[in-house]
Design a protein around this motif. Structure first.
Motif, PDB file in Angstrom:
ATOM      1  N   ASP B 182      55.415 -21.299  69.606  1.00  0.00           N
ATOM      2  CA  ASP B 182      56.827 -21.559  69.292  1.00  0.00           C
ATOM      3  C   ASP B 182      57.745 -20.920  70.346  1.00  0.00           C
ATOM      4  O   ASP B 182      57.272 -20.361  71.342  1.00  0.00           O
ATOM      5  CB  ASP B 182      57.167 -21.090  67.871  1.00  0.00           C
ATOM      6  CG  ASP B 182      57.020 -19.577  67.716  1.00  0.00           C
ATOM      7  OD1 ASP B 182      56.609 -18.915  68.703  1.00  0.00           O
ATOM      8  OD2 ASP B 182      57.304 -19.066  66.615  1.00  0.00           O
ATOM      9  N   LEU B 209      63.057 -26.866  76.229  1.00  0.00           N
ATOM     10  CA  LEU B 209      62.321 -25.763  75.597  1.00  0.00           C
ATOM     11  C   LEU B 209      62.495 -24.472  76.404  1.00  0.00           C
ATOM     12  O   LEU B 209      62.612 -23.377  75.836  1.00  0.00           O
ATOM     13  CB  LEU B 209      60.830 -26.124  75.497  1.00  0.00           C
ATOM     14  CG  LEU B 209      59.903 -25.075  74.886  1.00  0.00           C
ATOM     15  CD1 LEU B 209      60.243 -24.843  73.420  1.00  0.00           C
ATOM     16  CD2 LEU B 209      58.442 -25.504  75.024  1.00  0.00           C
ATOM     17  N   ALA B 234      66.903 -26.890  74.091  1.00  0.00           N
ATOM     18  CA  ALA B 234      66.469 -26.869  72.697  1.00  0.00           C
ATOM     19  C   ALA B 234      67.017 -25.574  72.103  1.00  0.00           C
ATOM     20  O   ALA B 234      67.621 -24.760  72.797  1.00  0.00           O
ATOM     21  CB  ALA B 234      64.952 -26.912  72.629  1.00  0.00           C
ATOM     22  N   ILE B 240      65.474 -32.966  66.897  1.00  0.00           N
ATOM     23  CA  ILE B 240      64.688 -33.174  68.121  1.00  0.00           C
ATOM     24  C   ILE B 240      64.099 -34.570  68.030  1.00  0.00           C
ATOM     25  O   ILE B 240      63.664 -35.001  66.959  1.00  0.00           O
ATOM     26  CB  ILE B 240      63.585 -32.101  68.276  1.00  0.00           C
ATOM     27  CG1 ILE B 240      62.689 -32.329  69.497  1.00  0.00           C
ATOM     28  CG2 ILE B 240      62.684 -32.019  67.037  1.00  0.00           C
ATOM     29  CD1 ILE B 240      63.258 -31.796  70.766  1.00  0.00           C
ATOM     30  N   PHE B 300      58.296 -27.603  66.737  1.00  0.00           N
ATOM     31  CA  PHE B 300      58.979 -28.761  66.147  1.00  0.00           C
ATOM     32  C   PHE B 300      58.292 -29.159  64.841  1.00  0.00           C
ATOM     33  O   PHE B 300      58.054 -30.341  64.570  1.00  0.00           O
ATOM     34  CB  PHE B 300      58.981 -29.941  67.119  1.00  0.00           C
ATOM     35  CG  PHE B 300      59.362 -29.576  68.528  1.00  0.00           C
ATOM     36  CD1 PHE B 300      60.556 -28.898  68.792  1.00  0.00           C
ATOM     37  CD2 PHE B 300      58.538 -29.888  69.594  1.00  0.00           C
ATOM     38  CE1 PHE B 300      60.899 -28.552  70.091  1.00  0.00           C
ATOM     39  CE2 PHE B 300      58.879 -29.550  70.900  1.00  0.00           C
ATOM     40  CZ  PHE B 300      60.057 -28.874  71.147  1.00  0.00           C
ATOM     41  N   GLN B 305      63.401 -28.559  64.829  1.00  0.00           N
ATOM     42  CA  GLN B 305      63.221 -27.381  65.658  1.00  0.00           C
ATOM     43  C   GLN B 305      63.138 -26.129  64.775  1.00  0.00           C
ATOM     44  O   GLN B 305      63.968 -25.924  63.898  1.00  0.00           O
ATOM     45  CB  GLN B 305      64.379 -27.227  66.641  1.00  0.00           C
ATOM     46  CG  GLN B 305      64.458 -28.373  67.635  1.00  0.00           C
ATOM     47  CD  GLN B 305      65.403 -28.062  68.775  1.00  0.00           C
ATOM     48  OE1 GLN B 305      65.413 -26.948  69.294  1.00  0.00           O
ATOM     49  NE2 GLN B 305      66.207 -29.031  69.152  1.00  0.00           N
ATOM     50  N   VAL B 331      67.790 -34.024  72.589  1.00  0.00           N
ATOM     51  CA  VAL B 331      68.435 -33.046  71.710  1.00  0.00           C
ATOM     52  C   VAL B 331      69.893 -33.455  71.550  1.00  0.00           C
ATOM     53  O   VAL B 331      70.454 -34.142  72.409  1.00  0.00           O
ATOM     54  CB  VAL B 331      68.333 -31.603  72.274  1.00  0.00           C
ATOM     55  CG1 VAL B 331      66.888 -31.166  72.352  1.00  0.00           C
ATOM     56  CG2 VAL B 331      69.025 -31.482  73.619  1.00  0.00           C
TER      57      VAL B 331
END
Lengths: 334, 376
Positions: B182, B209, B234, B240, B300, B305, B331
């Protein structure tokens, strides 16, 4: 990513799978010391140096020099595969298949079927094929159509260094017997090849050029020649889709049919002798299943139906090249 | 450059690029242009993209014809103001060409990839360009990308700063073990990289990300972050585009992958066959499919997210700028992000989720100006 030769790419694939899986062993004529060499230090690594260095890393238990008796060591490899190892046997020239064909087509290829799916045969036979090295008619053939003919065998013909590494790793991890064709004139060809292990699935064609006018299907060394012809013609406004099927068994029929449907024109390029080769096979496939899409007759670019000549000038004339492919594309596009 | 004359040369977009050609000039001789204006379309083996002017000026001479393949660094055009005579331009061109030496290929010289081992044993690949001594930039790519994502940015920014682009775990040439997968795990890897590479603090530039990682780091380790530039990040909203994420993971054929990659761009024509091949090659490497799935499932989960940090923007202690592509399809393009005096937001029209590739000139200028200001 560094540029590596086809030779290095194959060597890396073997080394990486031998490190990953202790059941992977390699065997063949001269692949370790060979040639009466006194020890590990001057190991040849096969007639063209493909397995060089593997003896030092993996030792005599996993890098096996064999007598010059293909029937014995290909049979041993098939048996070893059926009983728990994952052997990669090197049949130095595919032209020597005649003396060990029973072990391949009537034994290894049949085990899974004959034993009702209870047996697997994770065998890879690496073998050298193709004309161009002045090796004469007994060491220059492209016999992959004969293996493609046999149900139970998978047949792989890499067209570059990147393709060779990913397809060989896939072959070693496959649970069925795979015959892996290496063109002897391509070992020094280089391109960028990842250091890591990677796999390219069987039965998924690679489209190396995208175009609207003509679909070209080519195998092995012929792929680069088809690309060259396509690049030249693109400058004149004739654009080609070039398909490298990667494996003749399984064959990615869908990609071929889809691309022929899109262009309506097909040229098949095959270095194998012209009767009952991959060119006739692909032509028949398209004639049966995409006939209504065709705007022109299919053209096959192949050598003539003769043994590969030893005389250099004749051998050069024998091998299909970019010029013949270009001419065939012009004819179907006209 | 001499006497107000400015050379426009074939850029080097990525380490592997050795040559390129002008596909089309998009400026007429004699026309005035500003920094960031598109002046030509450049085609390389990997990509076709617009060349944006790095300065303002008047286009005085187009030196190369379209469709001529030339080495990196070749003089393409000459800009100068109207006071410079044609004779002076002629002299500049012949002088440049007389002294031009084709750069050696990557094997022989120039920057090369480096690797460091993190404290947990994982390996991180990175590329360092530019001289040390001044501010250090660390660039963090997005999901499925790698350090080559910065091919239009790193070479330009490294003329001014030391710029380090890294491969996140699971990507490029780094270890494929993504840990928790993550945003927290990924930004921990960036932090571990700063430790391993002995970087006390850096200006972090993150895309997607990587932008979420940069923001997470700025919130949790402000002492290590001199400033943060978040490009189409993100981590600001729960939404997402899972069509992209799943399409990217699952695509095995070029056509399937093209459909996913086109979602990244305002101008889908930027998705070249080579870009598709590069991604397919990446996805075939041992461990990559598992790594991508692990990230998608952690970052995700359930199509949302997991780390949403927009409320925390007001708590930030470090300067932060956010660059959004107005036509981002991955996004949300959020409104009203300027919740605090220290947060600067730029919305770039004509850019999708990859503003740093679609408008590199503008993004490079924004980053450079922001880093200079933040370095005080």
């Amino acid at each position: 990513m560094a540029k590596k030769s086809v030779r290095q790419a194959i060597n890396e694939a073997l080394a990486s799978e031998m490190r990953r899986d202790p059941r992977v062993v390699i065997m063949g004529e001269d692949i370790a010391g060979g040639m009466g060499a006194p020890g590990e230090d001057d190991a040849w690594g096969g007639p063209l140096g493909v397995t060089k260095g593997l003896l030092g890393e993996f030792g005599r238990d996993r890098v096996l020099d064999t007598p010059i008796t293909e029937s014995a060591f290909i049979g041993a490899a098939a048996g070893a595969a059926a009983t728990g190892l994952r052997p990669v046997a090197e049949l130095m020239f595919v032209d020597f298949m005649g003396v060990c064909f029973d072990q391949i087509y009537n034994q290894a290829a049949k085990f899974r079927y004959m034993f009702g799916g209870k047996a697997v045969t994770p065998l890879v036979v690496r073998t050298m094929y193709g004309a161009g090295l002045r090796a004469a008619s007994q060491h220059s053939q492209c016999l992959y159509p004969m293996f493609t003919h046999i149900p139970g065998l998978k047949v792989v013909i890499p067209s570059s260094a990147y393709e060779a590494k990913g397809l060989l790793i896939q072959a070693i991890r496959d649970d069925d017997p795979v015959v892996f064709f290496e063109h002897k004139a391509m070992y020094d060809e280089e391109e960028e090849v990842p250091d890591e292990a990677y796999t390219i699935p069987f039965g998924e064609a690679n489209i190396t050029r995208e175009g609207d006018d003509v679909t070209v299907v080519a195998f092995g060394r012929m792929v680069q020649f088809a690309n060259q012809a396509a690049d030249k013609l693109a400058k004149e406004g004739i654009t080609c889709t070039v398909i490298d099927p990667r494996t003749t068994s399984p064959l990615d029929e869908d990609t071929i049919l889809e691309e022929v449907a899109a262009t309506g024109r097909l040229v098949v390029v095959d270095e194998a002798s012209p009767r009952c080769n991959m060119a006739t096979d692909i032509s028949a496939l398209v004639a049966q299943r995409a006939f209504s899409a065709l705007k022109a007759p299919v053209r096959m670019v192949t050598p003539p139906h003769t043994p590969v000549p030893f005389a250099a000038d004749l051998e050069d004339l024998y091998i299909p090249g970019p010029a013949q492919i270009e001419q065939a594309i012009r004819e179907v596009a006209a | 450059m001499s006497d107000g004359i400015h050379a426009i040369v074939m850029p080097k977009w990525g380490l592997a690029m050795t040559e390129g050609m002008v596909a089309e000039w998009t400026i007429e001789p004699g026309a005035a242009f500003s920094r960031g204006d598109e002046i030509a379309d450049i085609e390389t083996a990997k990509i076709t993209n617009a060349l944006e002017a790095s300065t303002s000026g008047i286009m005085r001479r187009l030196v190369v014809e379209p469709d001529e393949m030339v080495p990196v660094g070749t003089l393409l055009a000459v800009a100068a103001d109207e006071t410079v005579s044609d004779d002076a331009i002629d002299a500049f061109v012949s002088d440049f060409q007389a002294n031009f030496v084709v750069e050696e290929t990557e094997e022989d010289s120039g920057p090369a990839f480096e690797h460091v081992t993190l404290s947990d044993g994982r390996n991180i690949r990175f590329l360092r360009q530019g001289a040390g001594g001044g501010p250090t930039l660390v660039m963090v790519h997005g999901f499925g990308g790698d350090l080559n994502s910065w091919m239009f940015n790193q070479p330009v920014l490294s003329e001014q700063f030391e710029v380090i682009a890294l491969d996140l775990p699971g990507h490029g040439g780094s270890s494929k073990d993504v840990g928790g997968g993550d945003v927290a795990a990924m930004s921990q890897a960036v932090l571990d990289f700063l430790d391993a590479a002995d970087i006390a603090s850096a200006h972090i530039v993150g895309h997607s990300l990587g932008g979420a990682c940069a923001l997470h780091l700025a919130l949790t380790k402000p002492e290590r972050v001199a400033s943060a530039t978040l490009i189409c990040p993100a981590g600001l909203a729960p939404e997402i585009n899972m069509t992209f994420i799943n399409g990217f993971i699952e695509a095995r054929r070029p056509r399937q992958l093209r459909a996913a990659l086109e979602l990244l761009f305002h101008e889908p024509g930027l998705v070249s066959r080579e870009m598709i091949d590069d991604v397919l090659k990446f996805k075939r490497i041992d461990g990559v499919p598992e790594a991508l799935k692990a990230i998608a499932e952690a970052a995700f989960a359930g199509g949302r997210q997991s780390h949403v940090m927009v409320e925390k923007l007001s708590e930030l202690e470090v300067p932060i700028q956010i660059i959004l592509g107005a036509s981002d399809q991955i996004v949300p393009v959020l409104e009203a992000l300027e919740t605090r005096a220290g947060v600067t937001v730029h919305r770039l029209e004509g850019s999708g989720h990859t503003a740093h590739m679609e408008a590199p000139g503008k993004v490079n200028a924004l980053i450079a100006d922001f880093v200079v200001a933040a370095s005080g």
